[in-house]
Scaffold this motif. Structure first.
Motif, PDB file in Angstrom:
ATOM      1  N   GLU A  39      36.005  34.990  33.429  1.00 38.36           N
ATOM      2  CA  GLU A  39      35.236  35.510  34.558  1.00 38.36           C
ATOM      3  C   GLU A  39      33.748  35.598  34.262  1.00 38.36           C
ATOM      4  O   GLU A  39      32.943  35.785  35.148  1.00 38.36           O
ATOM      5  CB  GLU A  39      35.745  36.895  34.976  1.00 38.36           C
ATOM      6  N   GLN A  51      39.457  43.230  49.462  1.00 36.62           N
ATOM      7  CA  GLN A  51      39.701  42.664  48.146  1.00 36.62           C
ATOM      8  C   GLN A  51      41.116  42.925  47.645  1.00 36.62           C
ATOM      9  O   GLN A  51      41.545  42.343  46.667  1.00 36.62           O
ATOM     10  CB  GLN A  51      38.660  43.131  47.134  1.00 36.62           C
ATOM     11  N   SER A  93      36.930  40.662  42.467  1.00 30.04           N
ATOM     12  CA  SER A  93      36.277  40.324  43.735  1.00 30.04           C
ATOM     13  C   SER A  93      35.921  41.602  44.478  1.00 30.04           C
ATOM     14  O   SER A  93      36.607  42.611  44.366  1.00 30.04           O
ATOM     15  CB  SER A  93      37.167  39.424  44.587  1.00 30.04           C
ATOM     16  N   GLN A  94      34.854  41.555  45.243  1.00 30.44           N
ATOM     17  CA  GLN A  94      34.380  42.749  45.930  1.00 30.44           C
ATOM     18  C   GLN A  94      34.758  42.793  47.400  1.00 30.44           C
ATOM     19  O   GLN A  94      34.931  43.872  47.964  1.00 30.44           O
ATOM     20  CB  GLN A  94      32.860  42.849  45.784  1.00 30.44           C
ATOM     21  N   VAL A 140      43.008  35.408  44.141  1.00 27.41           N
ATOM     22  CA  VAL A 140      41.699  36.057  44.041  1.00 27.41           C
ATOM     23  C   VAL A 140      41.828  37.471  44.596  1.00 27.41           C
ATOM     24  O   VAL A 140      42.265  37.645  45.732  1.00 27.41           O
ATOM     25  CB  VAL A 140      40.634  35.270  44.837  1.00 27.41           C
ATOM     26  N   SER A 141      41.448  38.455  43.787  1.00 23.96           N
ATOM     27  CA  SER A 141      41.532  39.846  44.224  1.00 23.96           C
ATOM     28  C   SER A 141      40.663  40.708  43.317  1.00 23.96           C
ATOM     29  O   SER A 141      40.211  40.264  42.257  1.00 23.96           O
ATOM     30  CB  SER A 141      42.976  40.343  44.162  1.00 23.96           C
ATOM     31  N   LEU A 154      36.962  40.139  49.023  1.00 19.46           N
ATOM     32  CA  LEU A 154      37.846  39.028  49.359  1.00 19.46           C
ATOM     33  C   LEU A 154      39.177  39.147  48.639  1.00 19.46           C
ATOM     34  O   LEU A 154      39.236  39.539  47.468  1.00 19.46           O
ATOM     35  CB  LEU A 154      37.172  37.708  48.954  1.00 19.46           C
ATOM     36  N   TRP A 155      40.237  38.820  49.358  1.00 16.42           N
ATOM     37  CA  TRP A 155      41.563  38.616  48.774  1.00 16.42           C
ATOM     38  C   TRP A 155      42.009  37.235  49.240  1.00 16.42           C
ATOM     39  O   TRP A 155      41.846  36.878  50.407  1.00 16.42           O
ATOM     40  CB  TRP A 155      42.554  39.667  49.264  1.00 16.42           C
TER      41      TRP A 155
END
Length: 138
Positions: free
Chosen positions: A3, A121, A38-39, A31-32, A41-42
């Motif tokens: 990351e 997220q 992530s801030q 993505v989570s 988005l999921w």
């Protein structure tokens, strides 16, 4: 996954099923906040098996967008969950926040595979197992 470089590739075989589930549907998280930090988005993959249908549910304050990779999916909505929308490969589906629905696979032989994105997220899934107009889950 690294990351620290600002770009992360999540491999198809590295998806996690440790995300909220609904009977009849399998969700996989890519993505989570939990997985990548992530801030807003999921994103993940959902698979509705051949002949499958889900329980009644909604996604709270989250907007949901789907892209149909394969199969034909149906979404049942409305006051009595009696209005149907159908989506085919290449179609996009948008579900507003708090919209109660259930999903059905139109095929008895092919799964529905969908890319899912949410505006939160974390995956918000509120299952309504006692909904009076819900389908019988096989």
């Amino acid at each position: 996954m690294n990351e620290d470089v600002g770009v992360v590739v999540v491999r198809a075989n590295d998806l996690s099923d440790q995300t909220p589930q609904t009977a009849g549907l399998k969700r996989f998280e890519a993505v989570s906040a939990r997985r990548l930090g992530s801030q807003d988005l999921w994103m993940g993959l959902s698979v509705l098996p051949a002949g499958g249908r889900t329980g009644v549910h909604h996604h709270g304050r989250s907007e949901t967008a789907l892209y149909i990779l394969s199969g034909v999916g149906r979404w049942w909505i409305g006051d009595q969950l009696d209005t149907m929308q159908e989506a085919h490969p290449g179609d996009f589906v948008y579900i507003k926040p708090d919209v109660v629905h259930w999903e059905e696979n139109a095929s008895d032989t092919e799964p529905v595979r969908m890319i899912v994105a949410r505006t939160t997220q974390d995956a918000i899934v509120v299952n309504l197992d006692d909904h009076p107009y819900g389908p019988v889950i096989r």
